[in-house]
Write an enzyme that holds these catalytic residues in place. Sequence first.
Site, short mmCIF file in Angstrom:
data_model
loop_
_atom_site.label_atom_id
_atom_site.label_comp_id
_atom_site.label_asym_id
_atom_site.label_seq_id
_atom_site.Cartn_x
_atom_site.Cartn_y
_atom_site.Cartn_z
N ARG A 104 -14.07 -75.06 79.88
CA ARG A 104 -14.35 -75.81 78.39
C ARG A 104 -13.61 -74.74 77.50
O ARG A 104 -13.97 -73.84 77.26
CB ARG A 104 -15.92 -75.80 78.23
N HIS B 126 -19.18 -75.86 73.02
CA HIS B 126 -20.09 -76.91 73.87
C HIS B 126 -19.90 -78.26 72.99
O HIS B 126 -19.66 -79.24 73.46
CB HIS B 126 -21.42 -76.53 74.16
N TYR C 114 -21.69 -65.88 73.46
CA TYR C 114 -22.14 -65.72 74.78
C TYR C 114 -20.95 -65.71 75.80
O TYR C 114 -21.09 -65.33 77.17
CB TYR C 114 -23.05 -66.82 75.37
C1 TPP Z 1 -32.18 -83.69 79.98
C2 TPP Z 1 -31.31 -82.84 79.19
N1 TPP Z 1 -31.75 -81.50 78.92
C3 TPP Z 1 -31.09 -80.92 78.03
C4 TPP Z 1 -30.01 -81.44 77.49
C5 TPP Z 1 -29.23 -80.54 76.26
N2 TPP Z 1 -27.91 -80.38 76.92
C6 TPP Z 1 -27.05 -80.97 76.23
S1 TPP Z 1 -25.43 -80.73 77.12
C7 TPP Z 1 -26.28 -79.41 78.04
C8 TPP Z 1 -25.29 -78.67 79.02
C9 TPP Z 1 -24.80 -79.63 79.83
O1 TPP Z 1 -23.89 -78.89 80.85
P1 TPP Z 1 -22.92 -79.45 81.77
O2 TPP Z 1 -23.59 -80.41 82.72
O3 TPP Z 1 -22.25 -78.33 82.62
O4 TPP Z 1 -21.92 -80.48 81.15
P2 TPP Z 1 -20.98 -80.01 79.75
O5 TPP Z 1 -21.59 -79.96 78.60
O6 TPP Z 1 -20.48 -78.54 80.28
O7 TPP Z 1 -19.77 -80.90 79.82
C10 TPP Z 1 -27.53 -79.29 77.53
C11 TPP Z 1 -28.61 -78.48 78.26
C12 TPP Z 1 -29.71 -82.72 77.61
N3 TPP Z 1 -28.69 -83.51 77.04
N4 TPP Z 1 -30.28 -83.54 78.40
#
Ligand code: TPP
Lengths: 324, 360
Positions: free
Chosen positions: B255, B259, B268
């Site tokens: 990434r 985020h 971080y």
């Molecule tokens: C059930 C849930 N918990 C928390 C979140 C908040 N949240 C949004 S994105 C994220 C991280 C996701 O990481 P990853 O699966 O690696 O996908 P990326 O964003 O890196 O594409 C979090 C914790 C959410 N959207 N849904």
Amino acid sequence: MTTLTLAKALNEGLRAAMDADSKVLVMGEDVGKLGGVFRVTDGLQKDFGEDRVIDTPLAESGIIGTAIGLALRGYRPVCEIQFDGFVFPAADQIITQLAKMPLRSLGKLKLPVVVRIPCGGGIGAVEHHSESPETYFTHTAGLRVVACSNPVDAYTMIQDAVRCDDPVVFFEPKRRYWDKADVEFGAPGLPLDRARVAREGDDVTLVAYGPMVKTCLEAAAAAEEDGRSVGVIDLRSLNPLDMPVVRDAVNRTGRCVVVHEAPVFNGLGGEIAARVTEQCFYRLEAPVLRVGGFSTPYPPSRLEDHYLPDLDRILEAVDRVFGY
Amino acid sequence: MTAPTTPPELVQLLTPEGERVEHPDYDIDLTAEEIRSLYRDLVLVRRVDLEAVALQRQGELGLWASLLGQEAAQVGSGRAMTDADMAFPTYREHGVAWCRGVDPLHLLGLFRGVNHGGWDPIEHNFHLYTIVIGSQTLHAVGYAMGIQRDGAEAASLVYFGDGATSQGDVNEAFIWASVFNAPVVFFCQNNQWAISEPLEKQSKIPLYKRASGFGFPGIRVDGNDVFACLAVTRAALRNAREGNGPTLVEAFTYRMGAHTTSDDPTRYRVADELEAWKLKDPIERVKAYLFRNQLADQEFFDKIEAEADQLGRDLRARCLALADPQPGAMFDHVYAEPHALVDEEREQFTTYMSGFEGAQ
Ligand SMILES: Cc1ncc(C[n+]2csc(CCOP(=O)(O)OP(=O)(O)O)c2C)c(N)n1
Ligand SMILES: [Mg+2]
């Protein structure tokens, strides 16, 4: 006295709780190095270490389930659910386990777990980031449910929630995270299950909690210009309800409007209206009215101003309650 | 905390320097035209993303989740689908949306807050964005079970992140897919981060290895190599369509941005990591390959650049012109059939709103 935002007041409250009791843990997604997406846990991992401030894997059911296990082992976990809409993967652990285990053990087990949930809308967010899921939890026996509305309460309520031997679902009004007030470190607050008279009034009582308290205070100030004396009760505790405080206020005014962001249908307003009707029937000048969200999913952010109760909607209800 | 940059057992067909390499199991025979077309997708998708970030910065979008760095993973896998295949995205799959013919304006509309996703999932075989982490993996498996029962020649392809692999839903999806031999491909974009949490907070083993415990194959592919992503996903989808069950594809990528536009990654992660990954850019290597093999000249690259500029300008203008929905629209589509409570509230709301008419 120090001027703190609501988010910082929670942070200081958590810090005080962790200082006071080495069994207090903080856990959740991004709570460590990042300090949480709203920075409520900012700096705690640096000061208390990774054993006490835990960045968990991305799984809400896991967060609450393991918090229960930690509590069984004598710890007092404070769990962060990142946003209101993401508590549901944890609903099973909260409702079937956390809420019921103490009773199932005939009181031998205590589960002092705090579940912090930033709640409510008004920040222009995408789906699932603006919800008001409190009623799902107030409907579950075994959980205490509270909502803070301002930095002073946030500071003491989070400490009281951590000290409480029952599970506490702790709602934080995310659009008020940046509101500021003077907070006195070490000063005790009202007990966790007490409501607060946020403003005295003679003509009508607004009952609110969390994000809507400020909106109601603004509405009350506006109504005063029209010559109406509007009182505001900040419930603070949603389960149990502090009915004596509500009753005293409504007995004085004879009129009551309940305001929340959650949908009106089957919302907390219905419970309060029923209780006020039962307890203040002969003093009521009008039915208890409710202002809240609609029976639709939370709308896309460009429409949220229409969904959320605002001054106009509250004042319109105040007008109506005088129309009887 | 630096993520490993040269993981073992990585399927790669095009090196960061733009050299073609062979792989015994996965190869791909692409015409010059096909390669130029992939290059065009990569460039245009990146431009859509850059424009969206800029629009957010200017207050025109509430939020944006950038795909920067993940273009090859998305275009490669997106182009591996047939029209009959069904994609289930997260909130970051703008490149896949592009491949499915979804107008990027719809993506902007969602992040602007005019709707929760304006495209027709059925028309594009591209499901709505799912923000709740991991939920869509189960939907994809259920959809695949439907395909299976229909006897259709199709598969579903579900996207999720490294963080998502911790969710119960995702693990349940693996179990369902395995037990029912469902025609589904799990496409995990391991971009090394779940907001502020590095991969080691989610897993002690490489993610693709998780699959074996569930009883189906897992493959790790260079997520910045569009050839490899295309080849591996194509093979996995074919395998699924032929009745051989699910595959987990771990696209190893990074990434490059925050985020979302609300995030501040300097809190971080270290800049070195970003610098290392810059050298593995998914677009530069295709450009180098095209140049080196004289499959495209400067005129071609200039033309794509101009097209990207035009796309960006056009998208910006159309985004600014996006009207807010009518307030009463929030009562629409809550139910498929008439519903007394919603109807009553809609009526009350209309009456309430009409009280303001002519007031200013
Ligand atoms: C059930 C849930 N918990 C928390 C979140 C908040 N949240 C949004 S994105 C994220 C991280 C996701 O990481 P990853 O699966 O690696 O996908 P990326 O964003 O890196 O594409 C979090 C914790 C959410 N959207 N849904
Ligand atoms: Mg990730």
